[in-house]
Scaffold this motif. Structure first.
Motif, PDB file in Angstrom:
ATOM      1  N   SER A   1       1.433   6.327 -15.806  1.00 10.05           N
ATOM      2  CA  SER A   1       1.095   5.376 -16.880  1.00 10.05           C
ATOM      3  C   SER A   1       0.446   4.117 -16.336  1.00 10.05           C
ATOM      4  CB  SER A   1       2.341   5.006 -17.677  1.00 10.05           C
ATOM      5  OG  SER A   1       2.834   6.131 -18.356  1.00 10.05           O
ATOM      6  N   ALA A   2       0.961   3.613 -15.224  1.00 12.41           N
ATOM      7  CA  ALA A   2       0.413   2.397 -14.625  1.00 12.41           C
ATOM      8  C   ALA A   2      -1.012   2.636 -14.118  1.00 12.41           C
ATOM      9  CB  ALA A   2       1.309   1.917 -13.488  1.00 12.41           C
TER      10      ALA A   2
ATOM     11  N   LEU B   1       0.873  -1.165   0.000  1.00 12.55           N
ATOM     12  CA  LEU B   1       0.000   0.000   0.000  1.00 12.55           C
ATOM     13  C   LEU B   1       0.909   1.212   0.000  1.00 12.55           C
ATOM     14  CD1 LEU B   1      -2.887  -0.512   2.586  1.00 12.55           C
ATOM     15  CD2 LEU B   1      -2.948  -0.772   0.121  1.00 12.55           C
ATOM     16  N   ILE B   2       0.706   2.107  -0.972  1.00  8.95           N
ATOM     17  CA  ILE B   2       1.523   3.312  -1.047  1.00  8.95           C
ATOM     18  C   ILE B   2       0.627   4.530  -1.219  1.00  8.95           C
ATOM     19  CG2 ILE B   2       3.476   2.050  -2.056  1.00  8.95           C
ATOM     20  CD1 ILE B   2       2.749   3.533  -4.740  1.00  8.95           C
ATOM     21  N   ALA B   3       1.153   5.685  -0.849  1.00  8.52           N
ATOM     22  CA  ALA B   3       0.448   6.931  -1.112  1.00  8.52           C
ATOM     23  C   ALA B   3       0.425   7.164  -2.622  1.00  8.52           C
ATOM     24  CB  ALA B   3       1.147   8.085  -0.406  1.00  8.52           C
ATOM     25  N   PRO B   4      -0.643   7.773  -3.144  1.00 10.40           N
ATOM     26  CA  PRO B   4      -0.678   8.087  -4.574  1.00 10.40           C
ATOM     27  C   PRO B   4       0.577   8.867  -4.988  1.00 10.40           C
ATOM     28  CG  PRO B   4      -2.816   8.482  -3.601  1.00 10.40           C
ATOM     29  CD  PRO B   4      -1.870   8.198  -2.455  1.00 10.40           C
ATOM     30  N   THR B   5       1.071   8.552  -6.185  1.00  6.29           N
ATOM     31  CA  THR B   5       2.303   9.163  -6.664  1.00  6.29           C
ATOM     32  C   THR B   5       2.235   9.418  -8.167  1.00  6.29           C
ATOM     33  OG1 THR B   5       4.692   8.849  -6.928  1.00  6.29           O
ATOM     34  CG2 THR B   5       3.366   6.860  -6.855  1.00  6.29           C
ATOM     35  N   THR B   6       2.823  10.526  -8.595  1.00  3.73           N
ATOM     36  CA  THR B   6       2.866  10.838 -10.025  1.00  3.73           C
ATOM     37  C   THR B   6       3.774   9.870 -10.775  1.00  3.73           C
ATOM     38  OG1 THR B   6       4.616  12.458  -9.637  1.00  3.73           O
ATOM     39  CG2 THR B   6       2.341  13.276  -9.692  1.00  3.73           C
TER      40      THR B   6
ATOM     41  N   ASP C   1       5.705  -1.934 -10.308  1.00  2.00           N
ATOM     42  CA  ASP C   1       5.222  -0.697 -10.921  1.00  2.00           C
ATOM     43  C   ASP C   1       3.818  -0.855 -11.496  1.00  2.00           C
ATOM     44  OD1 ASP C   1       7.367   0.871 -10.275  1.00  2.00           O
ATOM     45  OD2 ASP C   1       8.456   0.449 -12.129  1.00  2.00           O
ATOM     46  N   ARG C   2       3.063  -1.814 -10.999  1.00  2.00           N
ATOM     47  CA  ARG C   2       1.706  -2.074 -11.488  1.00  2.00           C
ATOM     48  C   ARG C   2       0.684  -1.668 -10.435  1.00  2.00           C
ATOM     49  NH1 ARG C   2      -1.706  -7.038 -12.743  1.00  2.00           N
ATOM     50  NH2 ARG C   2      -2.821  -6.331 -14.587  1.00  2.00           N
ATOM     51  N   VAL C   3      -0.298  -0.850 -10.812  1.00  2.00           N
ATOM     52  CA  VAL C   3      -1.368  -0.437  -9.910  1.00  2.00           C
ATOM     53  C   VAL C   3      -2.477  -1.490  -9.987  1.00  2.00           C
ATOM     54  CG1 VAL C   3      -3.091   1.330  -9.403  1.00  2.00           C
ATOM     55  CG2 VAL C   3      -0.812   2.009 -10.206  1.00  2.00           C
ATOM     56  N   LEU C   4      -2.739  -2.130  -8.844  1.00  2.00           N
ATOM     57  CA  LEU C   4      -3.720  -3.204  -8.789  1.00  2.00           C
ATOM     58  C   LEU C   4      -5.077  -2.733  -8.277  1.00  2.00           C
ATOM     59  CD1 LEU C   4      -1.446  -5.960  -7.201  1.00  2.00           C
ATOM     60  CD2 LEU C   4      -1.743  -5.388  -9.622  1.00  2.00           C
TER      61      LEU C   4
ATOM     62  N   SER D   1      -3.335  13.999 -18.708  1.00  2.00           N
ATOM     63  CA  SER D   1      -2.096  14.763 -18.895  1.00  2.00           C
ATOM     64  C   SER D   1      -1.249  14.685 -17.620  1.00  2.00           C
ATOM     65  CB  SER D   1      -2.402  16.230 -19.204  1.00  2.00           C
ATOM     66  OG  SER D   1      -2.854  16.893 -18.029  1.00  2.00           O
ATOM     67  N   PRO D   2       0.059  14.799 -17.745  1.00  2.00           N
ATOM     68  CA  PRO D   2       0.915  14.791 -16.551  1.00  2.00           C
ATOM     69  C   PRO D   2       0.540  15.894 -15.556  1.00  2.00           C
ATOM     70  CG  PRO D   2       2.243  14.422 -18.500  1.00  2.00           C
ATOM     71  CD  PRO D   2       0.854  14.776 -18.978  1.00  2.00           C
TER      72      PRO D   2
END
Length: 171
Positions: free
Chosen positions: A13-14, A4-9, A76-79, A41-42
């Protein structure tokens, strides 16, 4: 191994890949995505991630200040995503303290059960002694996840999205 991680820029893409897998329409609760959020967009994505980090912006109108967002990732995959709401009581009563979603290709691995356990630990650390969980009546996967953590059914209530089960989990 999931984390579990904090949202990150860093995972723009993932995250887009996970969102696209869900397809158009209402997105899973754990991400805090609002219809007005521009995340392709970024710059738009960075603005959204910053809002999630500080609890401000359109989502604050729903959850109030005080919502902890975490992404469920593996490498690096968002599940999936999970959110712990600790804002105004009236909003928690509508949506529950915790909401989550697992992308379709990552379901049936126990990720929601694992992530809910982690967020319950955070809820107890914040001083909550019981947590309300709300899920759609026919979402049997969420029913099992909630019940695995000791959720006791309070009843079924009508909501803006149809009937929903209301459970309480006690510390």
């Amino acid at each position: 191994m999931p984390e579990l991680i904090a949202p990150t820029t860093r995972l723009h893409s993932a995250w887009l890949e996970a969102r696209d897998e869900w397809g158009p329409g209402r997105h899973e609760d754990g991400f805090g995505l609002e219809p007005a959020d521009e995340v392709d967009s970024p710059d738009g994505f960075a603005t959204w991630v910053a809002r999630l980090a500080d609890g401000s912006g359109p989502k604050a109108a729903v959850t109030g200040p005080g919502c902890t967002y975490r992404w469920i990732v593996e490498g690096d995959r968002v599940l999936g995503g999970i959110a712990l709401r600790h804002g105004p009581d009236d909003q928690v009563l509508r949506f529950g303290h915790i909401g989550y979603g697992i992308r379709p290709s990552s379901r049936r691995r126990g990720l929601a059960t694992w992530a809910l356990g982690r967020m319950l630990t955070e809820a107890w650390a914040l001083g909550l002694d019981r947590v309300l969980m709300v899920c759609e009546v026919d979402n049997l996967a969420s029913v099992k996840t909630i019940e695995r953590h000791g959720g006791l059914l309070e009843g079924v209530k009508d909501t803006e999205h149809g009937p929903a089960r209301h459970y309480w989990i006690t510390a």
